[in-house]
Scaffold this active site. Structure first.
Site, PDB file in Angstrom:
ATOM      1  N   ASP A  37      10.580  -1.880  -1.074  1.00  0.00           N
ATOM      2  CA  ASP A  37      10.262  -0.655  -1.800  1.00  0.00           C
ATOM      3  C   ASP A  37      10.152  -0.968  -3.280  1.00  0.00           C
ATOM      4  O   ASP A  37      10.688  -1.991  -3.735  1.00  0.00           O
ATOM      5  CB  ASP A  37      11.350   0.397  -1.559  1.00  0.00           C
ATOM      6  CG  ASP A  37      10.844   1.826  -1.714  1.00  0.00           C
ATOM      7  OD1 ASP A  37      10.386   2.166  -2.829  1.00  0.00           O
ATOM      8  OD2 ASP A  37      10.909   2.589  -0.743  1.00  0.00           O
ATOM      9  N   ASP A  50       5.829  -4.112  -4.524  1.00  0.00           N
ATOM     10  CA  ASP A  50       4.751  -3.175  -4.839  1.00  0.00           C
ATOM     11  C   ASP A  50       3.611  -3.504  -3.885  1.00  0.00           C
ATOM     12  O   ASP A  50       2.972  -4.553  -4.017  1.00  0.00           O
ATOM     13  CB  ASP A  50       4.323  -3.352  -6.293  1.00  0.00           C
ATOM     14  CG  ASP A  50       3.166  -2.444  -6.689  1.00  0.00           C
ATOM     15  OD1 ASP A  50       2.628  -1.730  -5.814  1.00  0.00           O
ATOM     16  OD2 ASP A  50       2.784  -2.467  -7.872  1.00  0.00           O
ATOM     17  N   VAL A  51       3.350  -2.633  -2.909  1.00  0.00           N
ATOM     18  CA  VAL A  51       2.350  -2.952  -1.894  1.00  0.00           C
ATOM     19  C   VAL A  51       0.938  -2.998  -2.454  1.00  0.00           C
ATOM     20  O   VAL A  51       0.013  -3.439  -1.762  1.00  0.00           O
ATOM     21  CB  VAL A  51       2.415  -1.971  -0.694  1.00  0.00           C
ATOM     22  CG1 VAL A  51       3.749  -2.081   0.018  1.00  0.00           C
ATOM     23  CG2 VAL A  51       2.099  -0.553  -1.110  1.00  0.00           C
ATOM     24  N   ASN A  77       5.085   1.655   6.255  1.00  0.00           N
ATOM     25  CA  ASN A  77       5.331   3.069   5.969  1.00  0.00           C
ATOM     26  C   ASN A  77       5.025   3.464   4.529  1.00  0.00           C
ATOM     27  O   ASN A  77       4.805   4.644   4.241  1.00  0.00           O
ATOM     28  CB  ASN A  77       6.788   3.397   6.289  1.00  0.00           C
ATOM     29  CG  ASN A  77       7.177   4.789   5.849  1.00  0.00           C
ATOM     30  OD1 ASN A  77       6.801   5.784   6.467  1.00  0.00           O
ATOM     31  ND2 ASN A  77       7.923   4.880   4.755  1.00  0.00           N
ATOM     32  N   TYR A 142      -6.362  12.059   0.557  1.00  0.00           N
ATOM     33  CA  TYR A 142      -5.277  11.650   1.449  1.00  0.00           C
ATOM     34  C   TYR A 142      -5.787  11.492   2.882  1.00  0.00           C
ATOM     35  O   TYR A 142      -5.466  10.513   3.570  1.00  0.00           O
ATOM     36  CB  TYR A 142      -4.152  12.682   1.391  1.00  0.00           C
ATOM     37  CG  TYR A 142      -2.954  12.332   2.226  1.00  0.00           C
ATOM     38  CD1 TYR A 142      -2.089  11.308   1.842  1.00  0.00           C
ATOM     39  CD2 TYR A 142      -2.666  13.032   3.401  1.00  0.00           C
ATOM     40  CE1 TYR A 142      -0.978  10.983   2.614  1.00  0.00           C
ATOM     41  CE2 TYR A 142      -1.559  12.711   4.174  1.00  0.00           C
ATOM     42  CZ  TYR A 142      -0.722  11.684   3.770  1.00  0.00           C
ATOM     43  OH  TYR A 142       0.374  11.360   4.535  1.00  0.00           O
ATOM     44  N   LYS A 146      -5.801   8.140   5.384  1.00  0.00           N
ATOM     45  CA  LYS A 146      -5.115   8.094   6.675  1.00  0.00           C
ATOM     46  C   LYS A 146      -6.110   7.931   7.833  1.00  0.00           C
ATOM     47  O   LYS A 146      -5.766   7.337   8.872  1.00  0.00           O
ATOM     48  CB  LYS A 146      -4.256   9.342   6.867  1.00  0.00           C
ATOM     49  CG  LYS A 146      -3.061   9.395   5.912  1.00  0.00           C
ATOM     50  CD  LYS A 146      -2.155   8.179   6.071  1.00  0.00           C
ATOM     51  CE  LYS A 146      -0.918   8.274   5.205  1.00  0.00           C
ATOM     52  NZ  LYS A 146       0.010   7.124   5.396  1.00  0.00           N
ATOM     53  N   THR A 177      10.139  16.017   3.668  1.00  0.00           N
ATOM     54  CA  THR A 177      10.525  14.852   2.873  1.00  0.00           C
ATOM     55  C   THR A 177      10.617  15.239   1.399  1.00  0.00           C
ATOM     56  O   THR A 177      10.156  16.319   1.002  1.00  0.00           O
ATOM     57  CB  THR A 177       9.484  13.730   3.005  1.00  0.00           C
ATOM     58  OG1 THR A 177       8.217  14.202   2.509  1.00  0.00           O
ATOM     59  CG2 THR A 177       9.329  13.290   4.459  1.00  0.00           C
TER      60      THR A 177
END
Length: 248
Positions: A37, A50-51, A77, A142, A146, A177
């Site tokens: 993360d 950092d993805v 995720n 978004y 996805k 969340t």
């Protein structure tokens, strides 16, 4: 349950929300879990990553694999949200969301593949969304990201099935969340907005992070050894049900 006993798992975005619930559940079921993360917080085995940065991902995956002694399960995720129509997000935001939500999966998987190939129980689970299969208002960017995750999951499953690596995704509905909480707080009428989001699911409530984590844990488990190339909806029936209006 100890169906994941002895397996070694990496969860990206594992410090909060769905990722945190998943990391905890995998550990409860016997897996050794590393969290990747931006801020891994107080995760027992946490690595800063950092993805959107390939070098960061490669370093974190290598460190996690070293600490775990290999990788059996990768949960992709990490992701970010965006609101608006196609007219509302500029090019920089499009690049940013696609970079994190889609290429983030590519980078992490690419780094983990050599370790997954050495596993007898290799599984990848991607966090997708109901936005990939249903048109939602004010979610153009978004949803595009996805939708790409869903297609990427299927392609990855085809590419790696003969290597013994299963690839699936979960498609959550609206999950309770911190990110959704911030969206609600920013609404003109948070209570009315929450009521609308609750009503959007046929069950009449938001999905919990723990419910999504349970689906991820199943797909990651050897119990799902014949399941690959599948998108598991965890959406309170939103994708498939068409209810008649409730009687007043």
């Amino acid at each position: 349950m100890t169906d994941l006993q002895g397996l070694r798992a990496i969860v990206t975005g594992g410090a909060s929300g769905i990722g945190l619930a998943t990391a905890r559940l995998l550990a409860e079921r016997g897996a050794r879990v590393a969290v990747l993360d931006l801020d891994p917080g107080d995760a027992p085995l946490g690595f800063t990553a950092d993805v959107s940065d390939d070098a960061s991902v490669r370093a974190a995956v290598a460190a996690a694999a070293g600490a775990l002694g290999g990788i059996d399960v990768l949960v992709n995720n990490a992701g970010i949200g965006a609101a608006g129509t196609v007219a509302d997000n500029d090019d920089a935001q499009w690049h940013r969301v696609l970079d994190v939500n889609v290429l983030g999966i590519v980078r992490t998987t690419r780094a983990a593949l050599p370790h997954l190939r050495a596993s007898a129980h290799a599984a990848i689970v991607n966090t997708c969304s109901i936005a990939a299969t249903a048109g939602l208002p004010q979610r153009a960017l978004y949803s595009a990201s996805k939708g790409a995750v869903l297609s990427l999951t299927l392609a990855m499953a085809a590419d790696h099935v003969r290597e013994g690596i299963r690839v699936n995704c979960v498609n959550p509905g609206t999950v309770d969340t911190p990110w959704v909480g911030r969206l609600l707080d920013a609404a003109d009428d948070p209570a009315a907005e929450r009521a609308a989001l609750n009503a959007r699911q046929p069950t009449g409530r938001l999905v919990s992070a723990q419910e999504v984590a349970a689906a991820i844990a199943y797909l990651a488990s050897p119990a799902a050894a014949s399941t690959t190339g599948t998108a598991l909806a965890v959406d309170g029936g939103m994708q498939g049900l068409r209810l008649r209006p409730a009687a007043s």
